[in-house]
Design an enzyme around this catalytic site. Structure first.
Site, PDB file in Angstrom:
ATOM      1  CE1 TYR A  81       1.096  -0.245   4.406  1.00 46.19           C
ATOM      2  CE2 TYR A  81      -0.019   1.866   4.394  1.00 46.19           C
ATOM      3  CZ  TYR A  81       0.821   0.967   5.011  1.00 46.19           C
ATOM      4  OH  TYR A  81       1.381   1.289   6.208  1.00 46.19           O
ATOM      5  CE  LYS A  89       3.177   3.114   3.101  1.00 48.84           C
ATOM      6  NZ  LYS A  89       3.231   3.210   4.555  1.00 48.84           N
ATOM      7  CD  GLU A 144       9.842   1.575  10.681  1.00 49.52           C
ATOM      8  OE1 GLU A 144       9.733   2.529   9.886  1.00 49.52           O
ATOM      9  OE2 GLU A 144       9.897   0.388  10.304  1.00 49.52           O
ATOM     10  CG  LEU A 181       8.280   2.411   4.904  1.00 46.67           C
ATOM     11  CD1 LEU A 181       8.026   1.178   4.042  1.00 46.67           C
ATOM     12  CD2 LEU A 181       6.980   3.163   5.133  1.00 46.67           C
TER      13      LEU A 181
HETATM   14  N1  PMP Z   1       7.535   3.692   9.102  1.00 48.26           N
HETATM   15  C1  PMP Z   1       6.416   2.953   9.094  1.00 48.26           C
HETATM   16  C2  PMP Z   1       6.436   1.621   9.757  1.00 48.26           C
HETATM   17  C3  PMP Z   1       5.249   3.436   8.477  1.00 48.26           C
HETATM   18  O1  PMP Z   1       4.128   2.687   8.468  1.00 48.26           O
HETATM   19  C4  PMP Z   1       5.263   4.722   7.889  1.00 48.26           C
HETATM   20  C5  PMP Z   1       4.042   5.320   7.240  1.00 48.26           C
HETATM   21  N2  PMP Z   1       3.244   4.444   6.578  1.00 48.26           N
HETATM   22  C6  PMP Z   1       6.450   5.459   7.932  1.00 48.26           C
HETATM   23  C7  PMP Z   1       7.575   4.915   8.543  1.00 48.26           C
HETATM   24  C8  PMP Z   1       6.534   6.840   7.329  1.00 48.26           C
HETATM   25  O2  PMP Z   1       6.639   6.761   5.933  1.00 48.26           O
HETATM   26  P1  PMP Z   1       6.123   7.944   4.994  1.00 48.26           P
HETATM   27  O3  PMP Z   1       6.847   9.178   5.425  1.00 48.26           O
HETATM   28  O4  PMP Z   1       6.505   7.513   3.640  1.00 48.26           O
HETATM   29  O5  PMP Z   1       4.649   8.042   5.223  1.00 48.26           O
END
Ligand code: PMP
Length: 285
Positions: A32, A146, A178, A203
């Site tokens: 996603y 993701k 994270e 991620l």
């Molecule tokens: N880490 C994780 C585990 C996440 O789920 C997300 C957001 N979906 C992020 C970091 C942040 O990523 P982004 O800045 O691309 O939304």
């Protein structure tokens, strides 16, 4: 009622259907992306589409639509739902097939997209700052993909809520990986901005990347490395980043107040810079 997109059709949300055999539902076999929308415009969407392609490639899921087609659907959903601020969610799964652990060879991937209205720029939690609690990181070893397998992250957030916190920071081998759905940053007492280095352990956040570039433009000293919860307790500031909340200050970690327990100046400045650049369409590429 919201209009959502499911496999070629725009439908009222209560009429949109997915097969009970969809592998996203049975196996979490899908990926996603979430792109934010400000003033009716998609923010940093190209970067999200590049990461989407990478997630699909890693799992050998075929794509049901080109980038241009996906962006057209995103724009159409924004228009049909009158979305000025919030997010567009998109999910691609391997599709519906007889339940089997084998990857089907003939399934059509399915594409679902919907909007979520949310005030991101005026968020009360960003004004106040968040309290976070650390919890063990129970996720798999390919967090760079993701996937829709979000149960461990969602569970982490529930565990943090039980401890009275707003969100979870996940910890593995004594170091913060994270947040439940965001990347984590601290500013040390020497003024160094620290965030975990990219690897399969986290991620590769799109907002993380833009925020680091904005920080570099402000001449902040940056270190991409792991940090422990104890180092974070002692930090001068802490914050997190994600597409659905931009830069959000953290004021407490495991009951330890960070700085004076109010949003710190660096987090506030980076949030302002991010929002300005997003609104002007000038986020660093
Ligand atoms: N880490 C994780 C585990 C996440 O789920 C997300 C957001 N979906 C992020 C970091 C942040 O990523 P982004 O800045 O691309 O939304």
């Amino acid at each position: 009622m919201r209009i959502v997109y499911v496999n070629g059709e725009y439908l009222p949300e209560d009429q949109a259907k997915i097969s009970v055999f969809d592998r996203g539902f049975l196996f979490g076999d899908g990926v996603y992306e979430v792109s934010s929308v400000l003033d009716g415009a998609l923010i940093d969407n190209q970067a999200h589409l590049v990461r989407l392609q990478r997630s699909l490639d890693e799992l050998s899921i075929a794509r049901p639509a080109s980038d241009a087609e996906i962006e057209e659907i995103q724009q159409e959903l924004i228009k049909r739902n009158d979305l000025t601020e919030g997010m567009v969610y998109l999910q691609i799964t391997r599709g519906a097939a007889e339940r089997s652990f084998d990857w089907p060879t003939d399934a059509e991937p399915s594409l679902v997209m919907f909007t979520q209205a949310k005030s991101i720029t005026g968020s009360a939690s960003a004004q106040k700052g968040l309290r976070v609690a650390t919890v063990p990181d129970l996720r798999w070893k390919r967090r760079d993909i993701k996937t829709v397998n979000l149960l461990p992250a969602s569970w982490a957030k529930a565990q943090a809520a039980e401890k009275g916190a707003d969100d979870a920071w996940m910890v593995e081998d004594g170091h913060v990986t994270e947040g439940s759905s965001n990347n984590t940053f601290i500013v040390t007492k020497d003024g160094v901005l620290v965030t975990r280095q990219l690897s399969n352990d986290i991620l590769h956040g799109i907002t993380r990347k833009a925020t680091l570039q904005l920080a570099a433009e402000c001449q902040l000293k940056i270190e991409e490395r792991s940090f422990t919860p104890e180092e974070a307790y002692d930090a001068q500031e802490a914050f997190m980043t994600s597409a659905s909340s931009f830069v959000t200050p953290v004021i407490e970690i495991d009951g330890h107040e960070i700085g004076d327990a109010t949003p710190g100046p660096i987090a506030k400045r980076l949030r302002e810079l991010y929002i300005d650049a997003a609104q002007q369409g000038s986020l660093p590429a």
